[in-house]
Design a protein around this motif. Structure first.
Motif, PDB file in Angstrom:
ATOM      1  N   PHE A  89       0.847  -1.183   0.000  1.00 21.69           N
ATOM      2  CA  PHE A  89       0.000   0.000   0.000  1.00 21.69           C
ATOM      3  C   PHE A  89       0.887   1.240   0.000  1.00 21.69           C
ATOM      4  O   PHE A  89       1.404   1.643   1.054  1.00 21.69           O
ATOM      5  N   PRO A  90       1.086   1.840  -1.174  1.00 23.72           N
ATOM      6  CA  PRO A  90       2.065   2.921  -1.306  1.00 23.72           C
ATOM      7  C   PRO A  90       1.757   4.170  -0.502  1.00 23.72           C
ATOM      8  O   PRO A  90       2.641   4.986  -0.285  1.00 23.72           O
ATOM      9  N   GLU A  91       0.524   4.362  -0.028  1.00 21.02           N
ATOM     10  CA  GLU A  91       0.225   5.522   0.811  1.00 21.02           C
ATOM     11  C   GLU A  91       0.723   5.343   2.239  1.00 21.02           C
ATOM     12  O   GLU A  91       0.866   6.317   2.981  1.00 21.02           O
ATOM     13  N   SER A  92       0.990   4.097   2.612  1.00 27.15           N
ATOM     14  CA  SER A  92       1.341   3.784   3.988  1.00 27.15           C
ATOM     15  C   SER A  92       2.756   3.231   4.078  1.00 27.15           C
ATOM     16  O   SER A  92       3.222   2.503   3.187  1.00 27.15           O
ATOM     17  N   CYS A  93       3.451   3.579   5.144  1.00 28.79           N
ATOM     18  CA  CYS A  93       4.783   3.027   5.380  1.00 28.79           C
ATOM     19  C   CYS A  93       4.676   1.517   5.583  1.00 28.79           C
ATOM     20  O   CYS A  93       3.656   1.037   6.079  1.00 28.79           O
ATOM     21  N   PRO A  94       5.706   0.748   5.228  1.00 23.48           N
ATOM     22  CA  PRO A  94       5.636  -0.709   5.388  1.00 23.48           C
ATOM     23  C   PRO A  94       5.715  -1.108   6.855  1.00 23.48           C
ATOM     24  O   PRO A  94       6.170  -0.327   7.698  1.00 23.48           O
ATOM     25  N   PRO A  95       5.301  -2.316   7.191  1.00 25.29           N
ATOM     26  CA  PRO A  95       5.332  -2.748   8.592  1.00 25.29           C
ATOM     27  C   PRO A  95       6.731  -2.966   9.140  1.00 25.29           C
ATOM     28  O   PRO A  95       6.933  -2.935  10.354  1.00 25.29           O
ATOM     29  N   SER A  96       7.706  -3.183   8.251  1.00 25.88           N
ATOM     30  CA  SER A  96       9.090  -3.364   8.691  1.00 25.88           C
ATOM     31  C   SER A  96      10.020  -3.073   7.524  1.00 25.88           C
ATOM     32  O   SER A  96       9.615  -3.125   6.355  1.00 25.88           O
ATOM     33  N   SER A  97      11.270  -2.745   7.847  1.00 21.94           N
ATOM     34  CA  SER A  97      12.253  -2.484   6.785  1.00 21.94           C
ATOM     35  C   SER A  97      13.662  -2.681   7.307  1.00 21.94           C
ATOM     36  O   SER A  97      13.923  -2.623   8.510  1.00 21.94           O
ATOM     37  N   HIS A  98      14.556  -2.940   6.351  1.00 21.77           N
ATOM     38  CA  HIS A  98      15.994  -2.996   6.615  1.00 21.77           C
ATOM     39  C   HIS A  98      16.657  -2.137   5.543  1.00 21.77           C
ATOM     40  O   HIS A  98      16.567  -2.441   4.358  1.00 21.77           O
ATOM     41  N   VAL A  99      17.288  -1.046   5.967  1.00 18.14           N
ATOM     42  CA  VAL A  99      17.903  -0.094   5.049  1.00 18.14           C
ATOM     43  C   VAL A  99      19.403  -0.061   5.301  1.00 18.14           C
ATOM     44  O   VAL A  99      19.850  -0.081   6.452  1.00 18.14           O
ATOM     45  N   THR A 100      20.175   0.003   4.224  1.00 11.40           N
ATOM     46  CA  THR A 100      21.630   0.104   4.330  1.00 11.40           C
ATOM     47  C   THR A 100      22.100   1.371   3.648  1.00 11.40           C
ATOM     48  O   THR A 100      21.855   1.580   2.459  1.00 11.40           O
ATOM     49  N   LEU A 101      22.746   2.242   4.418  1.00  7.35           N
ATOM     50  CA  LEU A 101      23.283   3.505   3.918  1.00  7.35           C
ATOM     51  C   LEU A 101      24.810   3.457   3.946  1.00  7.35           C
ATOM     52  O   LEU A 101      25.412   2.894   4.869  1.00  7.35           O
ATOM     53  N   THR A 102      25.446   4.060   2.943  1.00  5.75           N
ATOM     54  CA  THR A 102      26.899   4.184   2.918  1.00  5.75           C
ATOM     55  C   THR A 102      27.281   5.647   3.052  1.00  5.75           C
ATOM     56  O   THR A 102      26.799   6.496   2.290  1.00  5.75           O
ATOM     57  N   PHE A 103      28.141   5.936   4.031  1.00  6.90           N
ATOM     58  CA  PHE A 103      28.620   7.290   4.258  1.00  6.90           C
ATOM     59  C   PHE A 103      30.093   7.390   3.865  1.00  6.90           C
ATOM     60  O   PHE A 103      30.883   6.491   4.180  1.00  6.90           O
ATOM     61  N   PRO A 104      30.469   8.477   3.196  1.00  7.20           N
ATOM     62  CA  PRO A 104      31.873   8.644   2.817  1.00  7.20           C
ATOM     63  C   PRO A 104      32.787   8.787   4.033  1.00  7.20           C
ATOM     64  O   PRO A 104      32.346   9.173   5.122  1.00  7.20           O
ATOM     65  N   LYS A 105      34.041   8.492   3.841  1.00  2.84           N
ATOM     66  CA  LYS A 105      35.080   8.654   4.861  1.00  2.84           C
ATOM     67  C   LYS A 105      35.054  10.061   5.445  1.00  2.84           C
ATOM     68  O   LYS A 105      34.830  11.044   4.741  1.00  2.84           O
ATOM     69  N   THR A 106      35.253  10.149   6.744  1.00  4.30           N
ATOM     70  CA  THR A 106      35.377  11.443   7.406  1.00  4.30           C
ATOM     71  C   THR A 106      36.744  11.525   8.072  1.00  4.30           C
ATOM     72  O   THR A 106      37.530  10.561   8.045  1.00  4.30           O
ATOM     73  N   GLU A 107      37.036  12.662   8.699  1.00  6.26           N
ATOM     74  CA  GLU A 107      38.308  12.800   9.407  1.00  6.26           C
ATOM     75  C   GLU A 107      38.382  11.889  10.622  1.00  6.26           C
ATOM     76  O   GLU A 107      39.456  11.712  11.210  1.00  6.26           O
TER      77      GLU A 107
END
Length: 484
Positions: A293-311
């Motif tokens: 149901f695209p109007e509603s958030c899903p009941p569960s999720s697993h998201v993977t984000l990649t962040f660039p190197k920092t100092e």
């Protein structure tokens, strides 16, 4: 506080404020700017106008008052039923239903604005206040979409106002302790982070109700909708269940992400992610068919984000977000009966020489295995916020009284903006699931194996254009999109 200058009030202010004559209310305490540059009111208190004063707004207003350094000058809420307790607690504060009318008529009579409304109206309310030269405190997440978060971040600097997002855990000791541990080399170089929550505790993954429900007489539904599309009122959507609908909320990520991912951002100086991918849970419509149901958030999720190197890191950092009760694999260093995070939520840091974890709000930091915490002594490098999470409110008030750039706050938009964008970028991947399924076909592309690549300067996904429609919402007619 510096004198409020007319040049900080743009000529297009009435794009946000309805036409109305400016009126001055009588107050025993004169707003600071009226006394001129370099002078302060006899009370030396910050005069606050609060938008959204029921629920979380009720507690926010109470904490401002508890600081002893603020006066609640105005209260505003679209629901008089929800606002009743705050109105009773602050009988001298003038009450409004429409925040635009309040800012229009009363902007000369207060110094700062707090925003504790549903996510979809955060940005337009905070931005209008900043355009008037007002300091702002905005509940998490500070915006509903990435574009809004970016604009608010830039506006804080342009209008030179003191800002704070309401992720109060940013003022707890835990994050500062873990930062000291990390910089002392106790776990080596952090390369992977897991954050998880048992939220949502509201309905998600369901179709929009077609039942007609009578609008409560105390609620101005049109004002509640604000920037969101015009829809019929749905029972129980207000005051809490809006979180599970994309038109108004940002799901579990928006609700808990600012509390659970703040520590990684602070410890590693993370900024903007460069790619994101996800998988989502689904529900069964019947015994033979799963539903999306695209109007509603899903009941569960697993998201993977990649962040660039920092100092603070030797390379890229991978951050895993899990909600709906999904948890990462328990670390081998954690005993079989030892609590993982706080049971339902937590953040785990994996470095080249060890691991550490904490509970929600950065509380209860500990090294793994837990035996490493016995007789642990690391020198304090970072000043603590008096009162911790409760002191988050007073910290902002004192910084606002001191003036822009004079005192530090834990979650200014300079920090809160990139953090919020990361959460909303994760939601891009989640929302893109249904689009990918529709555009590319479930048989060809199930929607769970794409890595969305992010161009931060252009604020867009470069390899799947359909999802960019969620980077910036179009407000409904009569509500103009914010823009610098």
């Amino acid at each position: 506080m510096k004198e409020e200058k007319q040049k900080n009030v743009p000529t297009n202010r009435r794009d946000f404020l309805k036409t109305g004559a400016l009126a001055t209310a009588a107050f025993m305490i004169v707003p600071r700017h009226v006394l001129g540059r370099g002078y302060v009111a006899p009370s030396d208190k910050l005069l606050i106008a609060s938008i959204g004063v029921g629920g979380k707004g009720k507690s926010d207003v109470a904490y401002f008052d508890k600081s002893g350094k603020a006066n609640i000058a105005f209260l505003c809420d679209v629901d008089t039923r929800r606002a009743a307790d705050s109105v009773a607690a602050f009988p001298k504060a003038k009450f409004y239903k429409d925040w635009r009318e309040m800012l229009d008529k009363e902007h000369k009579n207060f110094d700062a604005v707090s925003v504790s409304t549903p996510d979809h109206n955060h940005a337009i309310q905070a931005f209008a206040a900043m355009q008037l030269g007002k300091h702002v405190y905005v509940q998490k997440p500070m915006a509903h979409d990435i574009y809004e978060a970016r604009i608010l971040t830039q506006a804080a600097k342009k209008y030179k106002v003191v800002t704070q997002m309401g992720n109060q855990g940013a003022s707890n000791d835990g994050t500062r302790i873990m930062k000291e541990w990390y910089e002392a080399g106790l776990i080596g170089d952090i390369h992977t982070i897991h954050a998880w929550t048992d939220r949502p505790v509201w309905p998600q993954g369901i179709p929009w109700s077609t039942a007609k429900t009578e609008i409560p007489k105390e609620l101005d539904w049109d004002l509640w909708l604000g920037t969101a599309p015009n829809k019929n009122y749905v029972n129980k959507l207000v005051p809490f269940n809006w979180r599970g609908w994309w038109d108004y909320g940002t799901g579990a990520l928006g609700d808990m992400g600012c509390h659970l991912i703040e520590a990684p951002f602070s410890i590693l100086n993370l900024k903007y992610a460069k790619d994101v991918q996800c998988s989502v849970g689904s529900v069964y419509v019947d015994e033979f068919q799963r539903g999306y149901f695209p109007e509603s958030c899903p009941p569960s999720s697993h998201v993977t984000l990649t962040f660039p190197k920092t100092e603070k890191t030797n390379g890229d950092v991978t951050l895993h977000w899990m909600d709906g009760g999904i948890q990462p694999e328990r670390p081998a260093e954690l005993g079989a009966n030892e609590i993982f995070g706080d049971g339902g939520n937590g953040t785990l840091f994996t470095g080249t020489k060890g691991k550490m974890m904490c509970d929600t709000y950065g509380l209860n930091p500990r090294l793994l295995p837990l035996s490493r915490n016995e007789n642990l002594q690391v020198a304090q490098k970072y000043a603590r916020v008096t009162g911790g999470s409760d002191g988050h409110y007073k910290q902002w008030i004192e910084a606002a009284i001191a003036g822009y750039g004079k005192q530090e706050v834990s979650s200014p938009f300079e920090i809160a903006g990139p953090l919020t964008e990361a959460l909303l970028m994760a939601n891009l991947a989640i929302r893109g699931y249904d689009i990918q399924k529709e555009v590319l076909g479930e048989e060809v592309f199930p929607g769970r194996s794409a890595k969305l690549l992010w161009d931060n300067d252009a604020m867009r996904i470069t390899n799947f254009d359909e999802v960019n429609q969620f980077v910036k919402r179009n407000y409904r007619e009569g509500w103009k999109n914010i823009a610098l």
